[in-house]
Design a protein around this motif. Structure first.
Motif, mmCIF file in Angstrom:
data_model
loop_
_atom_site.group_PDB
_atom_site.id
_atom_site.type_symbol
_atom_site.label_atom_id
_atom_site.label_comp_id
_atom_site.label_asym_id
_atom_site.label_seq_id
_atom_site.Cartn_x
_atom_site.Cartn_y
_atom_site.Cartn_z
ATOM 1 N N LEU A 24 8.619 4.306 -0.403
ATOM 2 C CA LEU A 24 7.822 3.570 0.580
ATOM 3 C C LEU A 24 7.597 4.421 1.821
ATOM 4 C CD1 LEU A 24 7.329 0.794 -0.685
ATOM 5 C CD2 LEU A 24 9.691 1.457 -1.120
ATOM 6 N N LYS A 25 6.736 3.958 2.710
ATOM 7 C CA LYS A 25 6.422 4.749 3.898
ATOM 8 C C LYS A 25 7.476 4.638 4.987
ATOM 9 C CE LYS A 25 3.425 1.200 5.987
ATOM 10 N NZ LYS A 25 2.052 0.907 6.481
ATOM 11 N N ASP A 26 8.293 3.562 4.955
ATOM 12 C CA ASP A 26 9.346 3.432 5.960
ATOM 13 C C ASP A 26 10.431 2.471 5.470
ATOM 14 O OD1 ASP A 26 8.508 0.707 6.557
ATOM 15 O OD2 ASP A 26 6.900 1.568 7.765
ATOM 16 N N LYS A 27 11.540 2.413 6.220
ATOM 17 C CA LYS A 27 12.687 1.590 5.835
ATOM 18 C C LYS A 27 12.368 0.098 5.871
ATOM 19 C CE LYS A 27 16.206 4.841 7.492
ATOM 20 N NZ LYS A 27 17.346 5.033 8.423
ATOM 21 N N LYS A 28 11.550 -0.320 6.832
ATOM 22 C CA LYS A 28 11.217 -1.738 6.962
ATOM 23 C C LYS A 28 10.494 -2.234 5.720
ATOM 24 C CE LYS A 28 8.863 -5.047 9.985
ATOM 25 N NZ LYS A 28 8.067 -5.216 11.231
ATOM 26 N N ASP B 5 0.822 -1.212 0.000
ATOM 27 C CA ASP B 5 0.000 0.000 0.000
ATOM 28 C C ASP B 5 0.861 1.269 0.000
ATOM 29 O OD1 ASP B 5 -2.377 -1.459 0.112
ATOM 30 O OD2 ASP B 5 -2.270 -1.610 2.302
ATOM 31 N N GLY B 6 0.303 2.322 -0.574
ATOM 32 C CA GLY B 6 0.918 3.645 -0.489
ATOM 33 C C GLY B 6 2.231 3.797 -1.217
ATOM 34 N N ILE B 7 2.428 3.038 -2.280
ATOM 35 C CA ILE B 7 3.689 3.086 -3.022
ATOM 36 C C ILE B 7 3.628 4.134 -4.132
ATOM 37 C CG2 ILE B 7 4.998 1.798 -4.755
ATOM 38 C CD1 ILE B 7 4.950 -0.570 -2.994
ATOM 39 N N ARG B 8 4.737 4.858 -4.285
ATOM 40 C CA ARG B 8 4.871 5.797 -5.399
ATOM 41 C C ARG B 8 6.113 5.426 -6.205
ATOM 42 N NH1 ARG B 8 5.464 11.212 -2.421
ATOM 43 N NH2 ARG B 8 6.202 9.812 -0.774
ATOM 44 N N ILE B 9 6.011 5.534 -7.513
ATOM 45 C CA ILE B 9 7.127 5.205 -8.400
ATOM 46 C C ILE B 9 7.493 6.442 -9.208
ATOM 47 C CG2 ILE B 9 7.925 3.761 -10.305
ATOM 48 C CD1 ILE B 9 5.970 1.608 -9.373
ATOM 49 N N ARG B 10 8.775 6.770 -9.221
ATOM 50 C CA ARG B 10 9.265 7.932 -9.962
ATOM 51 C C ARG B 10 10.333 7.492 -10.966
ATOM 52 N NH1 ARG B 10 5.405 9.528 -7.865
ATOM 53 N NH2 ARG B 10 5.123 11.240 -6.369
ATOM 54 N N GLY C 108 17.382 4.104 2.633
ATOM 55 C CA GLY C 108 16.319 4.686 3.441
ATOM 56 C C GLY C 108 14.974 4.086 3.067
ATOM 57 N N SER C 109 14.012 4.935 2.785
ATOM 58 C CA SER C 109 12.669 4.466 2.425
ATOM 59 C C SER C 109 12.459 4.416 0.913
ATOM 60 C CB SER C 109 11.609 5.376 3.061
ATOM 61 O OG SER C 109 11.779 6.711 2.619
ATOM 62 N N LYS C 110 13.555 4.423 0.161
ATOM 63 C CA LYS C 110 13.475 4.331 -1.294
ATOM 64 C C LYS C 110 14.178 3.066 -1.781
ATOM 65 C CE LYS C 110 13.519 9.363 -1.999
ATOM 66 N NZ LYS C 110 14.280 10.496 -2.582
ATOM 67 N N VAL C 111 13.667 2.522 -2.883
ATOM 68 C CA VAL C 111 14.313 1.388 -3.541
ATOM 69 C C VAL C 111 14.549 1.777 -4.996
ATOM 70 C CG1 VAL C 111 14.147 -1.035 -4.210
ATOM 71 C CG2 VAL C 111 13.196 -0.278 -2.019
#
Length: 264
Positions: free
Chosen positions: A152-156, A136-141, A180-183
């Motif tokens: 993502l919303k957090d590192k986990k 849920d809540g994923i954004r792709i750039r 961090g919270s990005k992949v």
């Protein structure tokens, strides 16, 4: 007037920016020293340095060559207001080499040729969307038609997505990095180290110091003489700062200046 000697023109400090030399507001609460806002976006400040760190960066620029090396797009990089604009910069994780603010055409052609040998970014984006659909809540750039990253919303959660995408792209020409919270999903050839190596050869650099806070930066260690890491990271370089956040930015610049000033 620059204080560079002919010898010092061959010495380079190439550094990542965000969370290495410049820092967002979340690093500010416990800092008592004077701050300099180095990036504004919208109605407010976005990135900061200690004023002492900025003065030291100016000294480095006066005596040596400072090369920002960032995953930022050109537009995002242009928001940073250096007191003295660097002549050289690397953006898009090595996808763009700037000289006097303009892309190096030879490097552009080399990257374009390599991009022809991998799946199109639109195809990769569809694969990523299908793979992470359950979250849920994923954004792709996407970045300059070179690579993409998932927010993502957090590192986990980012770690879970990294593991998922690493399996999906395991037999491809694309690499997966969590920071961090990005992949990030990037072509394997698209690295800061490769772009820096190209630029260092162009400059005929004889001594190079690099610094960074992520796995995207770590490859620069292989093309430099001395690699510096902030105190808030979980891997080691040749020199590891004791401080964290803004204080580590100052310490990084202090160590870079010390190393480049050595006679041997």
């Amino acid at each position: 007037m620059s204080n560079r000697s002919k010898e010092n023109k061959l010495k380079v400090f190439a550094s990542d920016l965000d969370q290495t030399l410049i820092f967002s507001k979340r690093w500010i609460p416990n800092v008592e020293e004077e701050l300099k806002c180095i990036e504004r976006y919208g109605d407010g400040g976005r990135s900061y340095m200690l004023e002492e760190a900025e003065r030291l960066l100016l000294s480095i620029q006066d005596e040596f060559e400072f090369v920002p090396v960032t995953t930022r797009t050109r537009e995002q990089y242009d928001r940073i207001a250096f007191e003295v604009e660097p002549q050289y910069a690397i953006c898009c994780n090595g996808g763009v080499v700037l000289i006097d603010g303009e892309p190096d055409e030879k490097w552009d052609r080399a990257i374009a040729k390599k991009m022809e040998g991998v799946r199109s970014l639109s195809e990769v984006k569809k694969t990523v969307e299908n793979a992470v659909d359950e979250y849920d809540g994923i954004r792709i750039r996407t970045v300059e038609q070179l690579f993409l990253y998932v927010i993502l919303k957090d590192k986990k959660l980012a770690k879970q997505v990294e593991i998922c995408l690493a399996k999906v792209f395991s037999s491809t020409k694309w690499s997966i990095y969590q920071h961090g919270s990005k992949v990030y999903v990037m072509p394997k050839f698209l690295t800061k180290a490769s772009a820096l190596s190209y630029l260092l050869e162009k400059l005929d650099a004889k001594k190079t110091v690099t610094s960074g806070d992520s796995r995207l930066d770590f490859g620069m260690r292989e093309v430099s003489d001395w690699f510096i890491t902030p105190g808030h990271v979980d891997f080691s370089g040749d020199y590891n700062c004791d401080g964290e956040g803004l204080e580590s930015g100052l310490e990084t610049l202090t160590e870079a200046y010390r190393y480049l000033s050595r006679k041997n």
